[in-house]
Structure formats: C-alpha cells, structure tokens
Design a protein around this motif. Structure first.
Motif, PDB file in Angstrom:
ATOM      1  N   ARG A  55       0.794  -1.321  -0.167  1.00 16.17           N
ATOM      2  CA  ARG A  55       0.015  -0.002  -0.021  1.00 16.17           C
ATOM      3  C   ARG A  55       0.700   1.227  -0.099  1.00 16.17           C
ATOM      4  NH1 ARG A  55      -4.330  -2.097   4.613  1.00 16.17           N
ATOM      5  NH2 ARG A  55      -5.787  -3.007   3.106  1.00 16.17           N
ATOM      6  N   LEU A  56       1.844   1.042   0.788  1.00 18.67           N
ATOM      7  CA  LEU A  56       2.728   2.470   0.911  1.00 18.67           C
ATOM      8  C   LEU A  56       3.596   2.634  -0.343  1.00 18.67           C
ATOM      9  CD1 LEU A  56       3.435   2.077   4.680  1.00 18.67           C
ATOM     10  CD2 LEU A  56       2.130   3.796   3.668  1.00 18.67           C
ATOM     11  N   THR A  57       3.844   1.467  -0.747  1.00 20.08           N
ATOM     12  CA  THR A  57       4.929   1.598  -2.123  1.00 20.08           C
ATOM     13  C   THR A  57       4.080   2.381  -3.175  1.00 20.08           C
ATOM     14  OG1 THR A  57       6.309  -0.263  -1.694  1.00 20.08           O
ATOM     15  CG2 THR A  57       6.133   0.250  -3.946  1.00 20.08           C
ATOM     16  N   GLU A  58       2.707   1.988  -3.439  1.00 19.32           N
ATOM     17  CA  GLU A  58       1.828   2.435  -4.362  1.00 19.32           C
ATOM     18  C   GLU A  58       1.690   3.854  -4.158  1.00 19.32           C
ATOM     19  OE1 GLU A  58       1.679   0.919  -7.436  1.00 19.32           O
ATOM     20  OE2 GLU A  58       2.765  -0.508  -6.438  1.00 19.32           O
ATOM     21  N   ALA A  59       1.525   4.352  -2.738  1.00 16.54           N
ATOM     22  CA  ALA A  59       1.216   5.658  -2.299  1.00 16.54           C
ATOM     23  C   ALA A  59       2.467   6.355  -2.737  1.00 16.54           C
ATOM     24  CB  ALA A  59       0.922   5.684  -1.100  1.00 16.54           C
ATOM     25  N   ALA A  60       3.581   6.108  -2.482  1.00 16.36           N
ATOM     26  CA  ALA A  60       4.873   6.634  -2.835  1.00 16.36           C
ATOM     27  C   ALA A  60       5.079   7.101  -4.312  1.00 16.36           C
ATOM     28  CB  ALA A  60       6.098   5.732  -2.126  1.00 16.36           C
ATOM     29  N   ARG A  61       4.729   6.010  -4.948  1.00 14.27           N
ATOM     30  CA  ARG A  61       4.656   6.320  -6.521  1.00 14.27           C
ATOM     31  C   ARG A  61       3.787   7.460  -6.879  1.00 14.27           C
ATOM     32  NH1 ARG A  61       5.280   0.554  -7.233  1.00 14.27           N
ATOM     33  NH2 ARG A  61       7.156   0.097  -8.320  1.00 14.27           N
ATOM     34  N   LYS A  62       2.528   7.594  -6.263  1.00 10.61           N
ATOM     35  CA  LYS A  62       1.845   8.720  -6.452  1.00 10.61           C
ATOM     36  C   LYS A  62       2.449   9.939  -5.998  1.00 10.61           C
ATOM     37  CE  LYS A  62      -2.293   5.764  -6.235  1.00 10.61           C
ATOM     38  NZ  LYS A  62      -3.386   5.329  -5.491  1.00 10.61           N
ATOM     39  N   LEU A  63       2.846   9.974  -4.848  1.00  8.18           N
ATOM     40  CA  LEU A  63       3.246  11.063  -4.371  1.00  8.18           C
ATOM     41  C   LEU A  63       4.558  11.755  -5.215  1.00  8.18           C
ATOM     42  CD1 LEU A  63       3.116  10.328  -0.788  1.00  8.18           C
ATOM     43  CD2 LEU A  63       1.828  11.932  -1.765  1.00  8.18           C
ATOM     44  N   ALA A  64       5.517  10.748  -5.614  1.00  7.03           N
ATOM     45  CA  ALA A  64       6.666  11.105  -6.402  1.00  7.03           C
ATOM     46  C   ALA A  64       6.339  11.426  -7.494  1.00  7.03           C
ATOM     47  CB  ALA A  64       7.544   9.773  -6.582  1.00  7.03           C
ATOM     48  N   GLY A  65       5.162  11.152  -8.306  1.00 13.62           N
ATOM     49  CA  GLY A  65       4.569  11.636  -9.499  1.00 13.62           C
ATOM     50  C   GLY A  65       3.960  12.982  -9.436  1.00 13.62           C
ATOM     51  N   GLY A  66       3.806  13.422  -8.152  1.00 14.08           N
ATOM     52  CA  GLY A  66       3.113  14.850  -7.902  1.00 14.08           C
ATOM     53  C   GLY A  66       1.781  14.969  -7.652  1.00 14.08           C
ATOM     54  N   ALA A  67       1.233  13.867  -7.070  1.00 15.26           N
ATOM     55  CA  ALA A  67      -0.070  13.847  -6.447  1.00 15.26           C
ATOM     56  C   ALA A  67      -0.516  15.177  -5.562  1.00 15.26           C
ATOM     57  CB  ALA A  67      -0.408  12.457  -5.665  1.00 15.26           C
ATOM     58  N   PRO A  68      -1.549  16.071  -5.896  1.00 14.86           N
ATOM     59  CA  PRO A  68      -1.461  17.167  -5.282  1.00 14.86           C
ATOM     60  C   PRO A  68      -2.204  16.892  -3.818  1.00 14.86           C
ATOM     61  CG  PRO A  68      -3.243  16.882  -7.024  1.00 14.86           C
ATOM     62  CD  PRO A  68      -2.176  15.672  -7.127  1.00 14.86           C
ATOM     63  N   ASP A  69      -2.697  15.985  -3.522  1.00 18.35           N
ATOM     64  CA  ASP A  69      -3.557  15.869  -2.229  1.00 18.35           C
ATOM     65  C   ASP A  69      -3.126  14.715  -1.501  1.00 18.35           C
ATOM     66  OD1 ASP A  69      -5.680  15.796  -0.236  1.00 18.35           O
ATOM     67  OD2 ASP A  69      -7.122  15.723  -1.538  1.00 18.35           O
ATOM     68  N   ILE A  70      -2.452  14.775  -0.420  1.00 18.61           N
ATOM     69  CA  ILE A  70      -1.856  13.760   0.252  1.00 18.61           C
ATOM     70  C   ILE A  70      -3.093  12.953   0.841  1.00 18.61           C
ATOM     71  CG2 ILE A  70      -0.718  13.202   2.424  1.00 18.61           C
ATOM     72  CD1 ILE A  70       1.600  15.420   1.357  1.00 18.61           C
ATOM     73  N   LEU A  71      -4.007  13.756   1.361  1.00 14.70           N
ATOM     74  CA  LEU A  71      -5.114  12.953   2.333  1.00 14.70           C
ATOM     75  C   LEU A  71      -5.829  11.969   1.188  1.00 14.70           C
ATOM     76  CD1 LEU A  71      -6.699  12.563   4.636  1.00 14.70           C
ATOM     77  CD2 LEU A  71      -8.195  14.226   3.938  1.00 14.70           C
ATOM     78  N   SER A  72      -5.781  12.574  -0.005  1.00 13.80           N
ATOM     79  CA  SER A  72      -6.588  11.392  -1.113  1.00 13.80           C
ATOM     80  C   SER A  72      -5.700  10.324  -1.038  1.00 13.80           C
ATOM     81  CB  SER A  72      -6.796  12.161  -2.373  1.00 13.80           C
ATOM     82  OG  SER A  72      -7.669  13.338  -2.215  1.00 13.80           O
ATOM     83  N   VAL A  73      -4.359  10.521  -1.252  1.00 15.14           N
ATOM     84  CA  VAL A  73      -3.430   9.279  -1.401  1.00 15.14           C
ATOM     85  C   VAL A  73      -3.771   8.351  -0.289  1.00 15.14           C
ATOM     86  CG1 VAL A  73      -1.072   8.421  -1.600  1.00 15.14           C
ATOM     87  CG2 VAL A  73      -2.060  10.511  -2.927  1.00 15.14           C
ATOM     88  N   ALA A  74      -3.784   9.058   1.072  1.00 11.96           N
ATOM     89  CA  ALA A  74      -3.877   8.244   2.348  1.00 11.96           C
ATOM     90  C   ALA A  74      -5.098   7.381   2.182  1.00 11.96           C
ATOM     91  CB  ALA A  74      -3.783   9.298   3.592  1.00 11.96           C
ATOM     92  N   LEU A  75      -6.201   8.020   1.756  1.00 12.90           N
ATOM     93  CA  LEU A  75      -7.497   7.259   1.885  1.00 12.90           C
ATOM     94  C   LEU A  75      -7.476   6.195   1.011  1.00 12.90           C
ATOM     95  CD1 LEU A  75      -9.976  10.275   2.203  1.00 12.90           C
ATOM     96  CD2 LEU A  75      -9.231   8.869   3.955  1.00 12.90           C
ATOM     97  N   GLU A  76      -6.698   6.376  -0.220  1.00 11.40           N
ATOM     98  CA  GLU A  76      -6.857   5.405  -1.236  1.00 11.40           C
ATOM     99  C   GLU A  76      -5.772   4.146  -0.930  1.00 11.40           C
ATOM    100  OE1 GLU A  76      -5.343   7.124  -4.658  1.00 11.40           O
ATOM    101  OE2 GLU A  76      -7.195   8.097  -5.187  1.00 11.40           O
ATOM    102  N   ALA A  77      -5.108   4.452   0.103  1.00 14.30           N
ATOM    103  CA  ALA A  77      -4.169   3.390   0.597  1.00 14.30           C
ATOM    104  C   ALA A  77      -4.976   2.824   2.017  1.00 14.30           C
ATOM    105  CB  ALA A  77      -2.767   4.058   1.137  1.00 14.30           C
ATOM    106  N   SER A  78      -5.972   2.838   2.229  1.00 12.36           N
ATOM    107  CA  SER A  78      -6.763   2.491   3.502  1.00 12.36           C
ATOM    108  C   SER A  78      -6.359   3.184   4.853  1.00 12.36           C
ATOM    109  CB  SER A  78      -6.581   0.986   3.553  1.00 12.36           C
ATOM    110  OG  SER A  78      -7.251   0.483   2.313  1.00 12.36           O
ATOM    111  N   TYR A  79      -5.778   4.330   4.753  1.00  7.71           N
ATOM    112  CA  TYR A  79      -5.661   5.147   5.939  1.00  7.71           C
ATOM    113  C   TYR A  79      -6.588   6.014   6.257  1.00  7.71           C
ATOM    114  CZ  TYR A  79      -0.837   2.929   6.289  1.00  7.71           C
ATOM    115  OH  TYR A  79      -0.030   1.887   6.303  1.00  7.71           O
ATOM    116  N   ASN A  80      -7.179   6.222   7.458  1.00  7.76           N
ATOM    117  CA  ASN A  80      -8.336   7.195   7.571  1.00  7.76           C
ATOM    118  C   ASN A  80      -7.780   8.554   7.983  1.00  7.76           C
ATOM    119  OD1 ASN A  80     -10.075   4.838   7.360  1.00  7.76           O
ATOM    120  ND2 ASN A  80      -9.795   4.450   9.475  1.00  7.76           N
ATOM    121  N   SER A  81      -6.719   8.909   8.096  1.00  7.26           N
ATOM    122  CA  SER A  81      -6.287  10.122   8.523  1.00  7.26           C
ATOM    123  C   SER A  81      -4.922  10.494   7.877  1.00  7.26           C
ATOM    124  CB  SER A  81      -6.324  10.520   9.900  1.00  7.26           C
ATOM    125  OG  SER A  81      -5.119   9.836  10.524  1.00  7.26           O
ATOM    126  N   HIS A  82      -4.685  11.999   7.655  1.00 10.07           N
ATOM    127  CA  HIS A  82      -3.297  12.050   7.078  1.00 10.07           C
ATOM    128  C   HIS A  82      -2.254  11.951   8.078  1.00 10.07           C
ATOM    129  CE1 HIS A  82       0.093  15.090   6.451  1.00 10.07           C
ATOM    130  NE2 HIS A  82      -0.607  15.442   5.221  1.00 10.07           N
TER     131      HIS A  82
END
Length: 276
Positions: A55-82
């Motif tokens: 989960r965190l590896t795929e989240a890292a890929r999105k963030l390294a690619g410039g994902a604008p909303d960290i909370l959205s990435v967190a929710l997609e990775a099954s985390y309920n909060s930033h």
C-alpha cells in the motif's frame, strides 16, 4: 497453486481495500493460523507487513509523481487520516509524504514490489513424515518475539553457552519452539531444552509447557541454513496436499545429540502439530 500463491494473487488484486487475514485464508482454502504461518515461512515477513508495504509503495509512486492531495492518497491506501498515513509512511521510508512529493523521485527508497506467485510455487523436496503421539514437554530457555525469522541464529548463539549447564535438564537434545503466534505474524521463538520442572529457572529464562500432541515429524538432512526451505515445504505443500489439518499448538525443531552447532550439521527434525 499453493496457498501462498493464492494469497499473493488476492492481496495484489485487493490490497487497497479493507481485507483481513480471514478473507485471505478463505481464498487460499486454509485456516487463518495456517495462512499466517505459511506466508511467513514463504515470504520472510507477515501478511500484515507485506500488505502495508504494498500500500505504501503504491502511495509513494503517486506522491513522487506529484499527487496534489496527500489526504486522498492516504485514503486510497486505506488510511483514515493524514496523521496515521504520515506515521506509517515515515516508518516505512524514513521520510514524510511531503518530502517525497517535493523530492519527486523514488531513488533510494526500499519499495515493496509485487512478489512472484511462481516463486511461491517452487517445490521443496520433502521426505514423508512419520506421525507420532508426542509426550508432554517442559521446555526452558531464551525466548524472544518477532515478526520474522531473522534473529534466530543470533538467539541460538546467545543460548549456546547454557547447553549442558541448565538445572534439571533432561538429556542433551535442544528445542527451537515456535508458539503464541498472532494474526499480525508475530510469534515467540524459544531456544531451549527439556527440563524436569521449572523450580530452578536461570535468570532471564522463559518456561513453556507443551501438552501431549499428535505430530507430523519431518527430517531435515541438509545444512541448518536451509531449514527455512523445509518449513516452507511443510506449510505450503505437504499440509494442503495431505488432507491433514494443523492443530493450534507449539511447533518445534528438535536438535539431536549429534547436532554440531558450529558446523550446522547433524540430526534435526521439525515437529508440526496436526489434528487426528
């Protein structure tokens, strides 16, 4: 396909969803306990650790690619909060999600990539076990809890000087006992010997009562460094194919009197509790 191969397929297809050990075991057609043990032996880490890493590896890929909303990435990775996501991300990668997004590269990160299902299907050469009624045992020794098997050689090194000098020791055989496993893949491992009673335990020693149990006993005839392969073959191949079901109890390695701890050779057996 082996239970671990089925588990890997299911995890890879659903790791961003709310999945449980019960779900994974059901897909693999084995018990939760069996699934947890088989995965740990085959993959060298618990199911929980592997899913978190994916989960965190795929989240890292999105963030390294410039994902604008960290909370959205967190929710997609099954985390309920930033906050929860940031804590887990820091433990996994040693940096915050914000820093990775600014950095814009995955270089120097230890990513958890999808594991090969074909790798989990590799066959292990096992001898047919003997089925025995094991007697009750009292075992005393050094115990530690972990989620992988990496610390076992160092644990045996610490235990070595005690062999032959333990009050009430019965015989000269040694035991490596795995017990108290949980759904997160944590388990206690004791390097110990059989004792007559626990009345005179050495300082720092743990004690364990192993009840009478029915066992499948597998010989391990190669160097001790390869015993992981035998364990993996038992859980990932023999038990699913045998029609036997694991019993909930300690499993152990039995080191014969001829075992040479320096050379890593000699008589070793793996005792796995099964239901009649």
């Amino acid at each position: 396909m082996t239970p671990v191969g089925k588990a890997l397929w299911y995890i890879e297809s659903h790791f961003n969803e709310a999945i449980s050990l019960e779900d994974i075991a059901g897909v693999a057609g084995v018990s939760r306990f069996h699934m947890s043990r088989a995965f740990s032996w085959a993959m060298g880490q618990s199911i929980v650790t592997y899913i978190r890493g994916r989960r965190l590896t795929e989240a890292a890929r999105k963030l390294a690619g410039g994902a604008p909303d960290i909370l959205s990435v967190a929710l997609e990775a099954s985390y309920n909060s930033h906050e929860a996501f940031t804590r887990a991300f820091g433990v996994q990668f040693g940096m915050t999600p914000e820093v990775l997004r600014v950095q814009g590269t995955l270089e120097n990160l230890e990513l958890v990539e999808p594991s090969s299902m074909s790798q989990s299907a590799k066959k292990t050469k096992l001898e047919n076990p003997r089925l025995v009624e094991g007697k009750p045992l009292l075992v005393a020794g050094l115990s530690q809890r972990s989620s992988d098997n990496k610390g076992m050689p160092a644990q045996w090194q610490r235990f070595g000087p005690y062999l032959g000098n333990i009050p009430g020791q019965v015989g000269r055989k040694a035991y490596g006992v795995l017990y108290n496993g949980d759904d997160s893949g944590n388990i206690d491992y004791m390097c110990g010997v059989e004792v007559k009673d626990f009345s005179d335990l050495l300082a720092g020693f743990a004690s364990l009562r192993i009840p009478a149990q029915y066992y499948a006993v597998f010989p391990h005839r190669e160097h001790i460094s390869t015993i992981h392969s035998t364990w993996m073959g038992i859980f990932n191949e023999w038990i699913p194919a045998s029609g036997h079901e694991l019993a909930d109890g300690p499993e152990f390695e039995l080191y014969g009197e001829d075992f040479d701890g320096v050379k890593g050779i000699g008589t070793v057996e793996i005792w796995v509790p099964i239901k009649k």
